[in-house]
Write a protein that holds these residues in place. Structure first.
Motif, PDB file in Angstrom:
ATOM      1  N   SER A  82       0.828  -1.250  -0.054  1.00  0.00           N
ATOM      2  CA  SER A  82      -0.085   0.324   0.068  1.00  0.00           C
ATOM      3  C   SER A  82       0.962   1.362   0.040  1.00  0.00           C
ATOM      4  N   LYS A 121      -2.908   1.084  11.456  1.00  0.00           N
ATOM      5  CA  LYS A 121      -3.438   1.994  10.462  1.00  0.00           C
ATOM      6  C   LYS A 121      -3.368   1.198   9.154  1.00  0.00           C
ATOM      7  N   ALA A 122      -1.980   0.711   8.851  1.00  0.00           N
ATOM      8  CA  ALA A 122      -1.843  -0.111   7.600  1.00  0.00           C
ATOM      9  C   ALA A 122      -2.684  -1.277   7.256  1.00  0.00           C
ATOM     10  N   HIS A 147       1.113   2.480  13.455  1.00  0.00           N
ATOM     11  CA  HIS A 147       1.213   2.817  12.235  1.00  0.00           C
ATOM     12  C   HIS A 147       0.853   1.169  11.380  1.00  0.00           C
ATOM     13  N   ASN A 162      -5.804  -1.411   8.644  1.00  0.00           N
ATOM     14  CA  ASN A 162      -7.124  -1.147   8.192  1.00  0.00           C
ATOM     15  C   ASN A 162      -7.225  -0.867   6.655  1.00  0.00           C
ATOM     16  N   GLU A 163      -5.930   0.126   6.218  1.00  0.00           N
ATOM     17  CA  GLU A 163      -5.935   0.221   4.739  1.00  0.00           C
ATOM     18  C   GLU A 163      -5.925  -0.693   3.806  1.00  0.00           C
ATOM     19  N   LEU A 164      -5.344  -1.924   4.180  1.00  0.00           N
ATOM     20  CA  LEU A 164      -4.890  -3.306   3.341  1.00  0.00           C
ATOM     21  C   LEU A 164      -6.347  -4.144   3.673  1.00  0.00           C
ATOM     22  N   ASP A 199      -0.090   4.080  -0.003  1.00  0.00           N
ATOM     23  CA  ASP A 199      -0.717   4.938   0.850  1.00  0.00           C
ATOM     24  C   ASP A 199       0.151   4.814   2.563  1.00  0.00           C
ATOM     25  N   ALA A 200       0.391   3.506   2.767  1.00  0.00           N
ATOM     26  CA  ALA A 200       0.984   3.194   4.169  1.00  0.00           C
ATOM     27  C   ALA A 200       2.502   3.568   4.138  1.00  0.00           C
TER      28      ALA A 200
END
Length: 333
Positions: free
Chosen positions: A10, A310-311, A307, A313-315, A12-13
């Motif tokens: 990601s 958060k990653a 972090h 959640n994004e993945l 974004d991450a």
């Protein structure tokens, strides 16, 4: 079951990833095989040359690497902005240095495409190639396929040369990035293949040290190795393209960490703590553990626990291996 690589990456991450490939055979990838007495040392140069060549063709920068006896490590930075800035012509030229391309792309370079339908079809191909030229999967594929073919040809054998697929870890913050890079740089010292970083052949740290010794102002980006992502330092203005550390601080940290690994008394920590560890507010004992065991405590995501969550959640992941270790090892001093 292994997850598709695209679900583990990601941008974004983070744009930084630590990748490892291991040889599947009993025979060595490089070095000297004690069973047969045959030396494969020259293959280490193959891998180093290929990694740096691909770094010049892909929108992917090489931050650190170490070529070992039966595996190699590389820390990569995906430069999405660079990929988007390439023209159609530049994408095609870069792709043609890796593969033959298509009939359409070959005709384009010869100035033979004028039909609108052909132009649209070519545009679709170019966008696909642009995506591939910023993909760590394609980067590692282009590296490993070339080495496998050359090694198989040299050994007069066929079949698989590498383990199933390369392993990757997303480095989510500065602490994880510098820990991953130093872990890679110190591989030869941990394996007793070298006593100091400057003696570690086929590593990025040796390349950086050699260039720094020749440069008048080694901290300047333009005087650092062109084949590696430079250290940009800590500028007050907008951050230039490069690693967010000072080269001198990084070299001191690698040297300091290497000396600890060579201490007779296990776990001994010198009283002097390098400035980079102080700036990152990292516990020296946690750092010592990371320089020896960066791969084992974690799987795909590495960094401070906040972090990592958060990653996840994004993945679309509910949990990841090593979250407890992240809470401990990347905490402040």
């Amino acid at each position: 079951m292994p997850r598709p690589r695209k679900t583990l990456v990601s941008l974004d991450a983070t744009p930084y990833y630590h990748c490892t490939s291991r040889c599947v055979r009993r025979a060595f990838l490089c070095g000297e095989d004690t069973f047969s007495g045959k030396s494969f040392e020259h293959r280490r140069q193959w891998i180093e040359d290929r990694l740096l060549e691909l770094g010049s063709l892909f929108a992917i920068d090489v931050c650190a690497y170490a070529v070992m006896s039966n595996h190699y490590h590389v820390v990569l930075h995906i430069n999405q902005q660079q990929a988007q800035s390439w023209s159609v012509h530049e994408v095609i030229e870069r792709w043609h240095q890796l593969f033959k391309g298509s009939l359409l792309s070959q005709r384009y370079l010869q100035g033979e495409i004028s039909d609108k339908a052909e132009q649209n079809a070519l545009s679709e191909q170019v966008e696909e190639w642009r995506d591939r030229l910023q993909s760590i999967s394609w980067f590692m594929r282009c590296s490993n396929e070339r080495i496998a073919r050359e090694a198989n040809r040299e050994d007069a054998v066929t079949g698989r040369f590498w383990e199933g697929r390369f392993k990757s870890q997303a480095l989510l913050d500065e602490k994880a990035l510098v820990a991953g890079m130093v872990y890679v740089e110190l591989n030869p010292i941990r394996a007793k293949m070298a006593e100091t970083p400057e003696q570690s052949d086929y590593t990025s740290i040796q390349t950086r040290i050699k260039q720094a010794l020749k440069a008048m102002q080694p901290e300047q980006i333009e005087q650092q190795p062109a084949s590696l992502l430079p250290f940009a330092g800590y500028p007050k203005e907008a951050m230039p393209e490069g690693l967010p550390f000072r080269l001198s601080d990084y070299l001191e940290l690698v040297d300091w960490s290497g000396r600890i690994l060579r201490e007779d008394k296990r776990g001994a920590i010198p009283s002097h703590i390098p400035p980079l560890l102080q700036r990152l507010d990292m516990d020296a004992r946690h750092w010592l553990y990371l320089t020896k065991n960066f791969e084992s405590p974690f799987k795909n995501l590495v960094g401070a626990a906040c972090h990592v969550r958060k990653a996840c959640n994004e993945l679309g992941k509910r949990w990841t291996h090593g979250i407890r270790q992240c809470e401990t090892l990347f905490s402040s001093s």
